[in-house]
Every structure is written in structure tokens, then in C-alpha cells.
Design an enzyme around this catalytic site. Structure first.
Site, short mmCIF file in Angstrom:
data_model
loop_
_atom_site.label_atom_id
_atom_site.label_comp_id
_atom_site.label_asym_id
_atom_site.label_seq_id
_atom_site.Cartn_x
_atom_site.Cartn_y
_atom_site.Cartn_z
N HIS A 1 0.77 -1.31 -0.10
CA HIS A 1 -0.12 -0.03 0.07
C HIS A 1 0.93 1.48 -0.05
O HIS A 1 0.44 2.16 -0.63
CB HIS A 1 -0.92 -0.04 1.32
CG HIS A 1 -2.00 -1.10 1.29
ND1 HIS A 1 -1.78 -1.94 2.40
CD2 HIS A 1 -3.05 -1.14 0.70
CE1 HIS A 1 -2.84 -2.89 2.04
NE2 HIS A 1 -3.51 -2.22 1.15
N GLN B 1 -18.08 -6.28 -2.26
CA GLN B 1 -17.50 -7.29 -2.77
C GLN B 1 -16.93 -8.68 -1.91
O GLN B 1 -16.12 -9.20 -2.34
CB GLN B 1 -15.98 -6.52 -3.23
CG GLN B 1 -14.90 -6.08 -1.74
CD GLN B 1 -13.89 -5.09 -2.52
OE1 GLN B 1 -14.20 -3.93 -2.79
NE2 GLN B 1 -12.81 -5.93 -2.59
N GLY C 1 -2.70 -1.88 -7.65
CA GLY C 1 -1.39 -2.76 -7.74
C GLY C 1 -1.67 -3.88 -8.48
O GLY C 1 -2.97 -4.40 -8.63
N ASP D 1 -3.36 -7.27 -7.59
CA ASP D 1 -4.83 -7.66 -7.94
C ASP D 1 -4.81 -7.29 -9.42
O ASP D 1 -5.61 -6.45 -9.89
CB ASP D 1 -5.58 -6.81 -7.19
CG ASP D 1 -5.56 -6.96 -5.67
OD1 ASP D 1 -6.32 -7.99 -5.08
OD2 ASP D 1 -4.71 -6.39 -4.83
N GLN E 1 -8.42 -7.25 -11.13
CA GLN E 1 -9.09 -5.90 -10.68
C GLN E 1 -8.50 -4.63 -11.35
O GLN E 1 -9.31 -3.99 -12.03
CB GLN E 1 -9.01 -5.84 -9.27
CG GLN E 1 -9.17 -4.45 -8.64
CD GLN E 1 -8.93 -4.27 -7.10
OE1 GLN E 1 -9.86 -4.78 -6.13
NE2 GLN E 1 -7.98 -3.60 -6.54
N SER F 1 0.26 -8.89 1.51
CA SER F 1 -1.30 -8.98 1.61
C SER F 1 -1.61 -8.56 3.14
O SER F 1 -1.15 -8.98 3.86
CB SER F 1 -1.83 -10.10 0.88
OG SER F 1 -3.14 -10.16 1.48
N ARG G 1 -4.00 -9.95 4.12
CA ARG G 1 -4.63 -11.35 4.71
C ARG G 1 -3.41 -12.20 5.22
O ARG G 1 -3.61 -13.27 5.93
CB ARG G 1 -5.39 -11.99 3.27
CG ARG G 1 -6.73 -11.33 3.30
CD ARG G 1 -7.52 -12.13 2.28
NE ARG G 1 -8.77 -11.77 2.41
CZ ARG G 1 -9.42 -10.89 1.45
NH1 ARG G 1 -8.76 -10.59 0.23
NH2 ARG G 1 -10.75 -10.53 1.40
P1 AMP Z 1 -6.52 -3.70 -0.77
O1 AMP Z 1 -6.25 -2.71 0.51
O2 AMP Z 1 -5.66 -5.06 -0.51
O3 AMP Z 1 -7.90 -3.47 -1.53
O4 AMP Z 1 -5.26 -3.06 -1.61
C1 AMP Z 1 -5.51 -1.65 -1.95
C2 AMP Z 1 -4.59 -1.42 -3.22
O5 AMP Z 1 -3.30 -1.87 -2.82
C3 AMP Z 1 -4.81 -2.38 -4.73
O6 AMP Z 1 -4.73 -1.55 -5.70
C4 AMP Z 1 -3.83 -3.15 -4.52
O7 AMP Z 1 -3.77 -4.27 -5.71
C5 AMP Z 1 -2.53 -2.76 -3.76
N1 AMP Z 1 -1.94 -3.75 -3.36
C6 AMP Z 1 -2.15 -4.73 -2.06
N2 AMP Z 1 -1.38 -5.49 -1.98
C7 AMP Z 1 -0.09 -4.96 -2.87
C8 AMP Z 1 1.36 -5.62 -3.12
N3 AMP Z 1 1.68 -6.71 -2.07
N4 AMP Z 1 1.87 -4.83 -3.93
C9 AMP Z 1 1.27 -4.14 -4.55
N5 AMP Z 1 0.09 -3.61 -4.72
C10 AMP Z 1 -0.37 -4.08 -3.79
#
Ligand code: AMP
Length: 282
Positions: free
Chosen positions: A37, A61, A147, A150, A153, A185, A187
Site C-alpha cells: 500500500h 465485494q 497494484g 490484484d 481488478q 497482503s 490477509r
Molecule cells: P487492498 O487494501 O488489499 O484492497 O489493496 C489496495 C490496493 O493496494 C490495491 O490496488 C492493491 O492491488 C494494492 N496492493 C495490495 N497489496 C499489494 C502488493 N503486495 N503490491 C502492490 N500492490 C498491492
């Protein structure tokens, strides 16, 4: 850094940035920040605008059996992390601010939402599209950062922006990994030490696949089978999918010409992790 909770506050903030001659750069997230992030935020900052980050665990979602209620949250930590990289505003709406009780509109990006994660999560991308479109209308950003972690997405949002003639420019950002290769992640905190160790097979499989391409392999069924075998060799895993698809359309392809996407989703216990790599001939 400003904290904003209502749509009216965001619009007011955005107008003030524009009046001051600044571009508005936007990073949508579900919070529980990690370096992935932060790298999106750093990129947004480096591109020179005022940076606004949304932190919203989007209920539409998640399917009823998924992890909405236990999705990790830590607002104080997130606030400090966003501030540390120079974010200008954090938008943290309550669910009813985004979805009033009579909300009823759906957005469907038809073909890109069907394969890969769309098979086991048939309503997921509809929820993503609707919240991202709403956030784009609320924030009206010049650029928005997504990112490649995903990947599906990111492609779907690019398609929606094109199909609906939105003004925003989508900036894809590379996957941030832990030093041992695990894609970052929110998660990952669910994983036991044994599961976390087993999850290293994901990046191993992706790296192996690229090395096969570099040694001349072009048969994508072979690459898919090999990647699958590397992951299945770990005892703690349950595969959702391992697939090689066209990197733009996400449709099946048999042979590698220039680029293809190797994408995978794998369960470790209850935790479903995704990862991917664009396999490229160059
Ligand atoms: P999320 O909070 O998981 O919905 O992610 C928010 C944004 O951060 C999305 O555009 C994700 O693709 C990006 N993102 C999450 N993890 C990563 C990562 N390891 N590398 C790059 N972007 C990430």
C-alpha cells in the site's frame, strides 16, 4: 494529514486542492496497510499531486461466507503509516455513507469479471466496480493507483474507465513482496508459521515459470502444469486455480508469443491468497 469521513468533506478538500493548482492523486484501499500500500502512496506522492487515500472495507465485494467481519483493521496504525509517507488526506467513510439503505445500482464489466477469481467469487468484481466508480465520482482524481497484485481488478478498472469515458488515468504499480518472495497482503496475518512457509511455493512457481520461458518453453499448458505441481507439492495447500491467460483479455491462450499472465489463487487453511506474474519473452 486530514481525516475525512463524509463525501461532502472530500469534495470540499478536492476543490481546495484544485484551487491551489494541484493535481489530485488517489489510492483506494481497504486498509491494514503494508509496504505494498505504502509503495502506491509513495508513487502517487512522487507524481507530484495532492494525495488522498481511501480506507473502506467494501461490503459489496465480499460474499456472505467470506471474511468481511474479520477483515483486519487498525485505523491508528494505518493513520500513522499513511502520514509517514506524506499522504495529504485519508477518506474513511462509514458503510452507510457509501451505501445508503435504498442503494440499488450495479456495474458489470462483463468479460473481464468472469475468469480467474470470478469463478469462485462471482459477485466480487461487481462490488469492486461499483465502489471504485463511486469513489472516482466522489474524489474526481486525475490519477488513481492500483497494484498489479490484484491484476484482474486492475484490468477491470482500466476497462471500466475506457468503456465509460472516465477522465482518470489508471497507474498500475508492481507487486511488493516480502524479502522471501511472499506477495504482501493484509490477509497474510491470518497465516500460521507453517502456512506462511508453505505459501512461499506461490512465488517459487511464478519464478520457475518465467525461467521456463527464458529457456525457450512456449507451451503454456506445460508451464501451467509445472507451476501447479510446485504448489501442490506443499502439503498445506488447496488450489482454487492456477491459470495462464492472455495478459490483456484474460482469455485462455495455448502458446506464448510475447506476454501471458500466470495467475493463481490458493487456500492455506481458510486463507485464500492470490499472486501472479506476467510471463514475457523479452
Ligand atoms: P487492498 O487494501 O488489499 O484492497 O489493496 C489496495 C490496493 O493496494 C490495491 O490496488 C492493491 O492491488 C494494492 N496492493 C495490495 N497489496 C499489494 C502488493 N503486495 N503490491 C502492490 N500492490 C498491492
Amino acid at each position: 494529514m486530514k481525516t475525512l469521513t463524509t463525501i461532502a468533506e472530500v469534495r470540499h478538500w478536492t476543490q481546495a486542492q484544485r484551487k491551489a493548482g494541484k493535481a489530485v492523486h488517489f489510492v483506494p484501499t481497504m486498509g491494514y496497510f503494508h509496504e505494498g500500500h505504502l509503495n502506491l502512496m509513495r508513487q502517487a506522492k512522487a507524481d507530484g499531486g495532492a494525495v488522498i487515500v481511501s480506507l473502506f472495507v467494501n461490503p459489496t465485494q465480499f460474499a456472505p461466507h467470506e471474511d468481511l467481519a474479520k477483515y483486519p483493521r487498525d485505523f491508528e496504525r494505518d493513520f500513522a503509516m499513511a502520514e509517514s509517507v506524506g499522504v495529504d488526506a485519508l477518506f474513511m467513510p462509514e458503510p452507510q455513507e457509501i451505501y445508503p439503505p435504498d442503494f440499488q445500482t450495479k456495474i458489470e464489466v462483463t468479460r473481464l469479471s468472469q475468469p480467474l477469481c470470478g469463478v469462485s467469487r462471482p459477485h466480487h468484481f461487481g462490488g469492486v466496480a461499483v465502489v471504485v466508480l463511486k469513489l472516482f465520482h466522489i474524489v474526481e482524481p486525475d490519477r488513481a493507483y492500483f497494484g498489479e497484485k490484484d491484476y484482474q481488478q486492475m484490468r477491470l478498472i482500466q476497462q471500466m474507465v475506457r468503456d465509460l469515458n472516465l477522465r482518470v488515468e489508471i497507474v498500475p504499480c508492481p507487486i511488493t513482496r516480502e524479502p522471501d518472495g511472499l506477495a504482501m497482503s493484509s490477509r497474510n496475518v491470518y497465516l500460521s508459521p507453517e502456512q506462511r512457509q508453505a505459501a512461499l511455493s506461490l512465488n517459487r512457481a511464478l519464478q520457475w515459470a518465467q525461467s521456463q520461458v527464458e529457456s525457450g518453453e512456449r507451451d503454456l499448458a506445460q508451464i501451467q502444469a509445472g507451476a501447479r505441481a510446485i504448489i501442490e507439492a506443499e502439503p498445506l495447500t488447496r488450489l482454487d486455480y492456477v491459470e495462464v491467460v492472455h495478459a490483456d483479455t484474460l482469455e485462455p491462450i495455448a502458446e506464448l508469443h510475447d506476454r501471458a499472465l500466470l495467475a493463481l489463487a490458493v487456500y492455506f487453511g481458510q486463507t485464500r491468497l492470490i499472486d501472479n506474474r506476467v510471463l514475457s519473452v523479452d
